[in-house]
Motif scaffolding. Structure first.
Motif, PDB file in Angstrom:
ATOM      1  N   VAL A  59      11.973  21.170 -16.764  1.00  0.00           N
ATOM      2  CA  VAL A  59      12.608  20.485 -15.635  1.00  0.00           C
ATOM      3  C   VAL A  59      13.403  21.463 -14.784  1.00  0.00           C
ATOM      4  N   SER A  60      14.221  22.285 -15.419  1.00  0.00           N
ATOM      5  CA  SER A  60      15.063  23.203 -14.640  1.00  0.00           C
ATOM      6  C   SER A  60      14.228  24.222 -13.884  1.00  0.00           C
ATOM      7  N   ASP A  61      13.149  24.690 -14.484  1.00  0.00           N
ATOM      8  CA  ASP A  61      12.274  25.626 -13.787  1.00  0.00           C
ATOM      9  C   ASP A  61      11.540  24.933 -12.628  1.00  0.00           C
ATOM     10  N   LEU A  62      11.124  23.682 -12.825  1.00  0.00           N
ATOM     11  CA  LEU A  62      10.505  22.925 -11.728  1.00  0.00           C
ATOM     12  C   LEU A  62      11.485  22.719 -10.585  1.00  0.00           C
ATOM     13  N   ALA A  63      12.753  22.473 -10.920  1.00  0.00           N
ATOM     14  CA  ALA A  63      13.781  22.311  -9.885  1.00  0.00           C
ATOM     15  C   ALA A  63      13.921  23.599  -9.080  1.00  0.00           C
ATOM     16  N   ALA A  64      13.893  24.746  -9.764  1.00  0.00           N
ATOM     17  CA  ALA A  64      14.004  26.033  -9.075  1.00  0.00           C
ATOM     18  C   ALA A  64      12.795  26.269  -8.163  1.00  0.00           C
ATOM     19  N   VAL A  65      11.613  25.909  -8.641  1.00  0.00           N
ATOM     20  CA  VAL A  65      10.384  26.118  -7.865  1.00  0.00           C
ATOM     21  C   VAL A  65      10.361  25.245  -6.620  1.00  0.00           C
ATOM     22  N   THR A  66      10.730  23.970  -6.770  1.00  0.00           N
ATOM     23  CA  THR A  66      10.569  22.997  -5.683  1.00  0.00           C
ATOM     24  C   THR A  66      11.796  22.845  -4.801  1.00  0.00           C
ATOM     25  N   GLY A  67      12.945  23.379  -5.231  1.00  0.00           N
ATOM     26  CA  GLY A  67      14.174  23.206  -4.469  1.00  0.00           C
ATOM     27  C   GLY A  67      14.799  21.836  -4.649  1.00  0.00           C
ATOM     28  N   MET A  68      14.338  21.094  -5.635  1.00  0.00           N
ATOM     29  CA  MET A  68      14.885  19.769  -5.943  1.00  0.00           C
ATOM     30  C   MET A  68      15.996  19.920  -6.974  1.00  0.00           C
ATOM     31  N   THR A  69      16.805  18.891  -7.134  1.00  0.00           N
ATOM     32  CA  THR A  69      17.803  18.902  -8.198  1.00  0.00           C
ATOM     33  C   THR A  69      17.132  18.568  -9.522  1.00  0.00           C
ATOM     34  N   ASP A  70      17.776  18.946 -10.620  1.00  0.00           N
ATOM     35  CA  ASP A  70      17.253  18.603 -11.938  1.00  0.00           C
ATOM     36  C   ASP A  70      17.096  17.090 -12.078  1.00  0.00           C
ATOM     37  N   THR A  71      18.079  16.345 -11.557  1.00  0.00           N
ATOM     38  CA  THR A  71      18.037  14.886 -11.644  1.00  0.00           C
ATOM     39  C   THR A  71      16.842  14.320 -10.882  1.00  0.00           C
ATOM     40  N   ALA A  72      16.596  14.808  -9.672  1.00  0.00           N
ATOM     41  CA  ALA A  72      15.460  14.334  -8.872  1.00  0.00           C
ATOM     42  C   ALA A  72      14.138  14.669  -9.557  1.00  0.00           C
ATOM     43  N   VAL A  73      14.052  15.870 -10.131  1.00  0.00           N
ATOM     44  CA  VAL A  73      12.844  16.265 -10.849  1.00  0.00           C
ATOM     45  C   VAL A  73      12.634  15.353 -12.054  1.00  0.00           C
ATOM     46  N   SER A  74      13.699  15.104 -12.816  1.00  0.00           N
ATOM     47  CA  SER A  74      13.585  14.244 -13.991  1.00  0.00           C
ATOM     48  C   SER A  74      13.126  12.839 -13.628  1.00  0.00           C
ATOM     49  N   GLN A  75      13.674  12.298 -12.550  1.00  0.00           N
ATOM     50  CA  GLN A  75      13.273  10.956 -12.110  1.00  0.00           C
ATOM     51  C   GLN A  75      11.806  10.928 -11.699  1.00  0.00           C
ATOM     52  N   ALA A  76      11.385  11.927 -10.957  1.00  0.00           N
ATOM     53  CA  ALA A  76       9.991  11.984 -10.523  1.00  0.00           C
ATOM     54  C   ALA A  76       9.059  12.156 -11.720  1.00  0.00           C
ATOM     55  N   LEU A  77       9.459  12.988 -12.678  1.00  0.00           N
ATOM     56  CA  LEU A  77       8.629  13.208 -13.865  1.00  0.00           C
ATOM     57  C   LEU A  77       8.517  11.942 -14.716  1.00  0.00           C
ATOM     58  N   ARG A  78       9.584  11.140 -14.761  1.00  0.00           N
ATOM     59  CA  ARG A  78       9.501   9.866 -15.484  1.00  0.00           C
ATOM     60  C   ARG A  78       8.414   8.980 -14.892  1.00  0.00           C
ATOM     61  N   LEU A  79       8.367   8.921 -13.572  1.00  0.00           N
ATOM     62  CA  LEU A  79       7.351   8.120 -12.902  1.00  0.00           C
ATOM     63  C   LEU A  79       5.955   8.691 -13.136  1.00  0.00           C
ATOM     64  N   LEU A  80       5.822  10.006 -13.012  1.00  0.00           N
ATOM     65  CA  LEU A  80       4.522  10.649 -13.248  1.00  0.00           C
ATOM     66  C   LEU A  80       4.058  10.434 -14.682  1.00  0.00           C
ATOM     67  N   ARG A  81       4.983  10.478 -15.603  1.00  0.00           N
ATOM     68  CA  ARG A  81       4.648  10.247 -17.012  1.00  0.00           C
ATOM     69  C   ARG A  81       4.264   8.789 -17.247  1.00  0.00           C
ATOM     70  N   ALA A  82       4.963   7.862 -16.613  1.00  0.00           N
ATOM     71  CA  ALA A  82       4.664   6.438 -16.762  1.00  0.00           C
ATOM     72  C   ALA A  82       3.258   6.106 -16.264  1.00  0.00           C
ATOM     73  N   HIS A  83       2.786   6.871 -15.290  1.00  0.00           N
ATOM     74  CA  HIS A  83       1.441   6.657 -14.757  1.00  0.00           C
ATOM     75  C   HIS A  83       0.392   7.520 -15.466  1.00  0.00           C
ATOM     76  N   GLY A  84       0.799   8.216 -16.517  1.00  0.00           N
ATOM     77  CA  GLY A  84      -0.147   8.994 -17.311  1.00  0.00           C
ATOM     78  C   GLY A  84      -0.620  10.275 -16.666  1.00  0.00           C
ATOM     79  N   LEU A  85       0.153  10.790 -15.709  1.00  0.00           N
ATOM     80  CA  LEU A  85      -0.263  11.996 -15.006  1.00  0.00           C
ATOM     81  C   LEU A  85       0.258  13.271 -15.653  1.00  0.00           C
ATOM     82  N   VAL A  86       1.384  13.184 -16.358  1.00  0.00           N
ATOM     83  CA  VAL A  86       1.943  14.335 -17.071  1.00  0.00           C
ATOM     84  C   VAL A  86       2.300  13.919 -18.491  1.00  0.00           C
ATOM     85  N   THR A  87       2.418  14.902 -19.326  1.00  0.00           N
ATOM     86  CA  THR A  87       2.851  14.708 -20.702  1.00  0.00           C
ATOM     87  C   THR A  87       3.839  15.822 -21.047  1.00  0.00           C
TER      88      THR A  87
END
Length: 124
Positions: A59-87
């Protein structure tokens, strides 16, 4: 579509039949429409592309790459995971995300080919 409607004139019944066969189960279409709506968000798409090229990333590395906050990345990843796109893959205290869907993997190759790979006519 009700292709048995006697008032409906079909121009090419064979093509209509092929389209109906290809359409298949509407529940599958609805599921993919939901997945595409999730991927349509630029931030979530940036996360998916970043995960694809990193193969696994925290998460923290994704935040650094995308310029998003850790919290925003975590929220987005929860949604992506709920839809079966990431694990996730846990190594000690570090949780890394990776793509879980082969179709999204292929879609990213179509949208953003690997920099070292030239785009060929087959990729278009």
């Amino acid at each position: 579509m009700d292709n048995d409607d006697p008032g409906r004139r079909l121009i090419d019944p064979e093509r209509v039949a092929a389209a109906i066969d290809g359409l298949g189960d509407r529940a599958v279409i609805d599921e993919w429409a939901q997945r595409f709506s999730v991927v349509a968000d630029p931030s979530r798409l940036a996360l998916l592309v970043s995960i694809h090229y990193a193969r696994e990333i925290s998460v923290s590395d994704l935040a650094a790459v995308t310029g998003m906050t850790d919290t925003a990345v975590s929220q987005a990843l929860r949604l992506l995971r709920a839809h079966g796109l990431v694990t996730t893959q846990r190594t000690g205290r570090v949780v890394r995300y990776r793509l879980a869907d082969a179709t999204v993997h292929e879609l990213i190759h179509r949208v953003r080919p690997h920099p070292a790979q030239p785009v060929t006519d087959e990729d278009r």
